[in-house]
Design a protein around this motif. Structure first.
Motif, PDB file in Angstrom:
ATOM      1  N   SER A 131      34.009  47.297  39.647  1.00 24.94           N
ATOM      2  CA  SER A 131      33.204  47.871  38.563  1.00 24.94           C
ATOM      3  C   SER A 131      31.765  47.388  38.506  1.00 24.94           C
ATOM      4  O   SER A 131      30.902  48.105  38.008  1.00 24.94           O
ATOM      5  N   ASP A 132      31.489  46.162  38.982  1.00 25.61           N
ATOM      6  CA  ASP A 132      30.177  45.557  38.777  1.00 25.61           C
ATOM      7  C   ASP A 132      29.721  44.812  40.022  1.00 25.61           C
ATOM      8  O   ASP A 132      30.532  44.304  40.797  1.00 25.61           O
ATOM      9  N   PRO A 145      26.779  49.198  38.524  1.00 29.89           N
ATOM     10  CA  PRO A 145      25.872  48.382  37.709  1.00 29.89           C
ATOM     11  C   PRO A 145      25.572  47.079  38.450  1.00 29.89           C
ATOM     12  O   PRO A 145      26.493  46.417  38.955  1.00 29.89           O
ATOM     13  N   LYS A 178      35.662  43.772  32.710  1.00 32.02           N
ATOM     14  CA  LYS A 178      34.861  44.830  33.342  1.00 32.02           C
ATOM     15  C   LYS A 178      33.612  45.112  32.506  1.00 32.02           C
ATOM     16  O   LYS A 178      33.617  44.946  31.291  1.00 32.02           O
ATOM     17  N   GLY A 179      32.575  45.550  33.195  1.00 29.52           N
ATOM     18  CA  GLY A 179      31.355  45.910  32.495  1.00 29.52           C
ATOM     19  C   GLY A 179      30.454  44.727  32.202  1.00 29.52           C
ATOM     20  O   GLY A 179      29.474  44.859  31.468  1.00 29.52           O
ATOM     21  N   THR A 180      30.770  43.572  32.759  1.00 35.91           N
ATOM     22  CA  THR A 180      29.933  42.386  32.604  1.00 35.91           C
ATOM     23  C   THR A 180      29.412  41.963  33.975  1.00 35.91           C
ATOM     24  O   THR A 180      29.895  42.421  35.015  1.00 35.91           O
TER      25      THR A 180
END
Length: 243
Positions: A131-132, A145, A178-180
């Motif tokens: 995710s990152d 990201p 996720k998303g960090t």
């Protein structure tokens, strides 16, 4: 028939024979070109069957790949206790999978485990989302990201060969949020289950638990992985992957 007539017939026959020999010598006889020993035609090249799933992955792990995933990074460990592995990227086109590229890599220096714990020097077996990304260097261009920060820099008391390991990283979503940023320290399953397990740049030998690969291949992954395709990594030693 007169002698002259007989000679003319012989000359014509010889000319026909010469013509046939010339055609064969110039590739005019397709039958002779394609014939296999024994007079049989050579078999046409065998066509590979379309991949309905990523090869080398058994039902146990394949069933954990999300139905909407169209990019799979497969990490094939050489053995349960080996630090050596091979990585391949597969993309789904319609209902079939296509292998895009493959390269050599390293995993945990003590191999693999289905029950990873902090400090065991083994990479976790399983299926994990991607995710990152981030690193010391700016993004080479991509859709994940990306967090650029000097905080990724490997400590300089480490062996110098390791100093550039984290110039590029892609977080493996094992025991993280996720998303960090990939270096976010949060461990939802607790500290003892380990964390900060990444795809990162290679220093030529096994890792603490991450999967490392050459810089060119890290750049390729960063440019290719697309959140809209729901990328995942399926990783483990070959025996565990096939189970």
């Amino acid at each position: 028939m007169s002698k002259r007539g007989s000679g003319w017939v012989a000359l014509v026959a010889a000319g026909c024979a010469l013509s046939v020999m010339s055609l064969a010598g110039c590739g005019g006889s397709q039958e002779k070109q394609t014939a296999a020993p024994g007079g049989k035609k050579a078999a046409a090249p065998e066509k590979k069957a379309p991949l309905k799933r990523v090869p080398g992955i058994g039902d146990r792990l394949w069933d954990r790949v999300p139905a909407d995933s169209r990019q799979v990074v497969a990490v094939y460990g050489a053995g349960k206790d080996s630090p050596d592995s091979t990585v391949a990227l597969f993309t789904k086109q319609g209902s079939v999978w296509k292998q895009e590229r493959t390269w050599s890599a390293h995993n945990g220096r003590k191999g693999w485990t289905p029950d990873h714990h902090e400090g065991d020097k083994r990479s976790p077996v399983g299926v994990f989302t991607l995710s990152d990304a981030g690193g010391v260097l700016p993004s080479p261009g991509g859709r994940l990201p990306y967090t650029r920060s000097a905080s990724f820099q490997a400590p300089h008391y480490w062996n110098k060969a390791y100093w550039h390991d984290f110039d590029y990283v892609i977080a493996i979503d094992y025991n993280r949020v996720k998303g960090t940023s990939p270096n976010d320290p949060t461990r939802p399953q607790g500290q003892t289950k380990g964390g900060s397990i990444w795809l990162h740049m290679d220093h030529g030998s096994g890792t603490s638990a991450c999967v490392s690969q050459p810089e060119a291949d890290m750049r390729y992954l960063l440019r290719t992985l697309d959140p809209a395709q729901h990328p995942v990594v399926v990783m483990g030693d070959r025996a565990e992957l096939r189970a």
